[in-house]
Design a protein around this motif. Structure first.
Motif, PDB file in Angstrom:
ATOM      1  N   ASP A  96      48.051  -3.057  -7.294  1.00 52.34           N
ATOM      2  CA  ASP A  96      48.934  -4.118  -6.328  1.00 52.34           C
ATOM      3  C   ASP A  96      50.831  -3.849  -5.960  1.00 52.34           C
ATOM      4  OD1 ASP A  96      46.238  -4.587  -5.359  1.00 52.34           O
ATOM      5  OD2 ASP A  96      46.320  -6.649  -6.844  1.00 52.34           O
ATOM      6  N   GLU A  97      50.832  -3.411  -7.492  1.00 52.82           N
ATOM      7  CA  GLU A  97      52.478  -3.383  -7.407  1.00 52.82           C
ATOM      8  C   GLU A  97      53.136  -2.192  -6.681  1.00 52.82           C
ATOM      9  OE1 GLU A  97      53.469  -6.099  -8.315  1.00 52.82           O
ATOM     10  OE2 GLU A  97      55.243  -4.477  -8.768  1.00 52.82           O
ATOM     11  N   PHE A  98      51.297  -0.645  -7.097  1.00 53.15           N
ATOM     12  CA  PHE A  98      52.168   0.345  -6.172  1.00 53.15           C
ATOM     13  C   PHE A  98      52.093   0.018  -4.776  1.00 53.15           C
ATOM     14  CE2 PHE A  98      50.510   4.518  -4.418  1.00 53.15           C
ATOM     15  CZ  PHE A  98      51.488   5.417  -5.104  1.00 53.15           C
ATOM     16  N   ILE A  99      50.886  -0.391  -4.821  1.00 57.11           N
ATOM     17  CA  ILE A  99      50.994  -1.129  -3.043  1.00 57.11           C
ATOM     18  C   ILE A  99      51.899  -1.838  -3.200  1.00 57.11           C
ATOM     19  CG2 ILE A  99      49.610  -2.107  -1.656  1.00 57.11           C
ATOM     20  CD1 ILE A  99      46.582  -1.640  -3.258  1.00 57.11           C
ATOM     21  N   ARG A 100      52.549  -2.263  -3.185  1.00 61.23           N
ATOM     22  CA  ARG A 100      53.602  -3.328  -2.793  1.00 61.23           C
ATOM     23  C   ARG A 100      55.182  -2.515  -2.418  1.00 61.23           C
ATOM     24  NH1 ARG A 100      58.029  -6.551  -4.825  1.00 61.23           N
ATOM     25  NH2 ARG A 100      57.468  -6.474  -7.019  1.00 61.23           N
TER      26      ARG A 100
END
Ligand code: FMN
Length: 179
Positions: free
Chosen positions: A23-27
């Motif tokens: 999710d952090e990567f996606i953000r």
């Protein structure tokens, strides 16, 4: 044109450490205007490859489950993020099952950028190399023209949420931003 990023989250724990890093990567990737999609394997029905060999000529699996749609996304995306917890020094069964089921079309997964996200209770990063090697056996040794772009090591995370205290969160976000 914005890059397409397909994130494969293999943890059996929703909101688990590797899933959180996804999710952090996606953000980060979204801030870089990428088109992102995450598949959470636990939510999908993916049978084991049975080695029947039918797909060698048909390029389609005889099993009617969720894998054909996932494989199509792997073929059509620009970037693939493979995220797995370390289970007994290697990737977990969900990720390996997915890899095995790429047989019908794995030669079409060409010219992709790859990122790996691995999480483990151990604090020693070198311990994760065997897991990385396992993922590379698929990307580097089997796929046409892969580009390994980065690895996020989520060490020292055992219980759900422990990853949030470490530097891997920032690294995942920054890596996503730089795709
Ligand atoms: C079956 C199993 C095997 C595991 N094997 C290892 C291991 O070999 N080395 C390690 O450091 N952690 C190991 N762990 C811990 C997980 O890698 C760790 O909890 C990780 O953060 C889980 O990621 P997740 O929350 O994304 O599922 C294991 C956990 C389980 C449940």
């Amino acid at each position: 044109m914005s890059k397409k990023v397909f994130v494969i989250s293999a943890s059996p724990r929703k909101g688990g450490n590797s899933d959180t890093l996804c999710d952090e990567f996606i953000r980060g990737a979204q801030e870089a205007s990428a088109e992102t999609e995450k598949v959470f394997l636990r939510d999908k029905k993916i049978g084991y490859c049975t080695g029947c060999g039918v797909c060698n000529s048909t390029h389609q699996c005889v099993q009617r489950d969720d894998m054909a749609a996932i494989l199509d996304k792997m073929v059509k995306t620009d970037v693939i993020v493979m995220a797995t917890p370390v289970y007994f020094y290697t990737m977990d069964a969900q990720m390996k099952t997915l890899i095995d089921r790429t047989v019908p079309r794995y030669t079409e997964i060409s010219n992709k950028d790859f990122y790996f996200i691995v999480t483990a209770a151990d604090t020693d990063k070198s311990m994760l190399e065997r897991t990385i090697e396992g993922l590379r056996s698929f990307t580097e040794d089997c796929l046409p023209n892969p580009h390994e772009k980065g690895i996020i090591y989520g060490t020292g995370a055992w219980q759900i949420g422990e990853i949030k205290n470490g530097p891997a969160m920032r690294r995942a976000y920054e890596m996503g931003k730089q795709i």
